[in-house]
Design an enzyme around this catalytic site. Structure first.
Site, PDB file in Angstrom:
ATOM      1  N   TRP A  50       6.091  -6.129  -0.890  1.00 44.10           N
ATOM      2  CA  TRP A  50       5.220  -6.511  -2.022  1.00 44.10           C
ATOM      3  C   TRP A  50       5.932  -7.744  -2.704  1.00 44.10           C
ATOM      4  CZ3 TRP A  50       0.573  -6.358  -1.367  1.00 44.10           C
ATOM      5  CH2 TRP A  50      -0.235  -5.307  -0.664  1.00 44.10           C
ATOM      6  N   ASP A  85       5.854  -5.610 -11.098  1.00 41.65           N
ATOM      7  CA  ASP A  85       4.822  -4.983 -10.687  1.00 41.65           C
ATOM      8  C   ASP A  85       4.825  -3.527 -10.302  1.00 41.65           C
ATOM      9  OD1 ASP A  85       2.859  -4.438  -8.657  1.00 41.65           O
ATOM     10  OD2 ASP A  85       3.465  -5.587  -7.119  1.00 41.65           O
ATOM     11  N   LYS A  96      -3.335   3.118  -6.904  1.00 39.15           N
ATOM     12  CA  LYS A  96      -2.327   4.141  -6.260  1.00 39.15           C
ATOM     13  C   LYS A  96      -2.327   5.241  -7.421  1.00 39.15           C
ATOM     14  CE  LYS A  96      -0.690   0.776  -3.590  1.00 39.15           C
ATOM     15  NZ  LYS A  96      -0.688   0.570  -2.311  1.00 39.15           N
TER      16      LYS A  96
END
Length: 360
Positions: free
Chosen positions: A102, A171, A195
């Site tokens: 990511w 993030d 999530k």
């Protein structure tokens, strides 16, 4: 219906209580005569949900004054571009840490918009470890320094955060609200909801107010953080149902005792799994540096890929799904976010023991 234990990395398992509350109100929201997802986003019913969601985020995370909480679309992937668009001036530069898949995507977008200084590259270790936070420093004239607090694919997690001169941007899509943190360490925190917060469709952005002034007027309206801060995240029709679900999950988090209690619960679940891996002899193997193993995404390997496929199939037959590792790395991945109950992890540990005995 018997619910399975959902170990998918995202969209992920949600608290049953939150799902049941949404089910109860889906057709007739609190006696209003229509569903919340049908009513205007300017209605008093939705306004109460919108306001409560932002207030709960501030309360649970202890967001100090001088920060705005935004509810945006586009997922965390949109933030990979919005952060440099808003914070990095034309011809400017930023710093980034490359800690996994990511972070790599955030890096690729930032490079399209300015100069990127890589202050840490975990590629040589196959993204199995992280740097000492004290060693991570921003460079001269950097607009910000970006980290990914938890890498869902590689299973590494920052346990402490760098102290940097440039604003720290994180993030936190896969571990936000899983533990207490000091928001004032950060210039921006952003997180896709799917999530730990709710279903996909909404992204939480917590931004220090002085950084809003960096956004250039040349940006399209939706891509400008100031647009959303000034409109209270109601510049356009927000993802109403996703935000409603986030509110229900946040209320559930409060009932669990808040982030301190949740952190202890998450550490206990992760310890159960890592202990099962470490005490299996060499049957199970976690490649991640023990200092930085994620409490959210536990990754491990078996002696062969054939055994890994069999493990996933047999676990699925016993009501445990989503254990296949990401296609880019293979192996097994158990995502044990806030809403994964301890009994789900205990069932997985028991299965791991019996599977190892049968196939060692």
């Amino acid at each position: 219906m018997a619910r399975v234990y959902n170990f998918y990395a995202g969209p992920a398992t949600l608290p049953v209580e939150a799902l049941q509350e949404a089910q109860k109100n889906l057709v007739d929201y609190e006696g209003s005569g229509l569903s919340l997802i049908e009513t205007s986003h300017r209605s008093k019913e939705y306004d109460a949900v919108h306001t409560a969601t932002i207030d709960l985020i501030k309360e649970l995370l202890g967001v100090p004054s001088g920060y705005s909480v935004l509810l945006l679309g586009g997922g965390a992937s949109m933030q990979f571009g919005m952060v440099p668009m808003n914070l990095m001036p034309q011809g400017g530069s930023c710093d980034m840490t490359l800690t996994g898949s990511w972070a790599k995507k955030a890096l690729a977008d930032a490079k399209k918009l300015g100069t990127v200084h890589l202050v840490y590259d975990g590629g040589d270790s196959a993204f199995t470890t992280l740097p000492d936070p004290a060693s991570v420093q921003s460079s001269a004239n950097s607009s910000y320094l970006h980290i990914t607090s938890n890498e869902t694919i590689e299973g590494v997690q920052w346990k402490r955060f760098p102290q940097t001169e440039a604003p720290l941007v994180a993030d936190m899509s896969s571990d936000i609200l899983s533990r207490p943190l000091s928001v004032d360490q950060f210039g921006i925190i952003y997180a896709g909801a799917q999530k730990n917060l709710g279903p996909s469709g909404v992204t939480i952005v917590i931004i220090r107010d002085d950084l809003l002034e960096r956004a250039p007027d040349s940006l399209p309206a939706y891509l400008n953080y100031r647009t959303h801060a000034k409109s209270g995240s109601l510049y356009n029709t927000p993802p109403v149902f996703s935000i409603y679900m986030v509110k229900l999950v946040l209320e559930w988090l409060q009932r669990q005792g808040g982030l301190g209690a949740m952190a202890e619960r998450n550490r206990k679940k992760a310890a159960l799994l890592y202990d099962a891996i470490e005490t299996s002899g060499s049957f199970y193997r976690c490649p991640v540096d023990p200092r930085y193993r994620s409490d959210m995404n536990v990754v491990f390997r078996l002696p062969s890929e054939d055994l890994e496929k069999r493990f996933v199939t047999e676990a699925g037959a016993t009501g445990m799904i989503g254990l296949k590792g990401h296609r880019s790395v293979g192996g097994i991945r158990a995502s044990i976010y806030n809403a994964m109950p301890e009994e789900g992890v205990s069932k997985l540990v028991s299965f791991m023991s019996s599977f190892a005995q049968a196939h060692a």
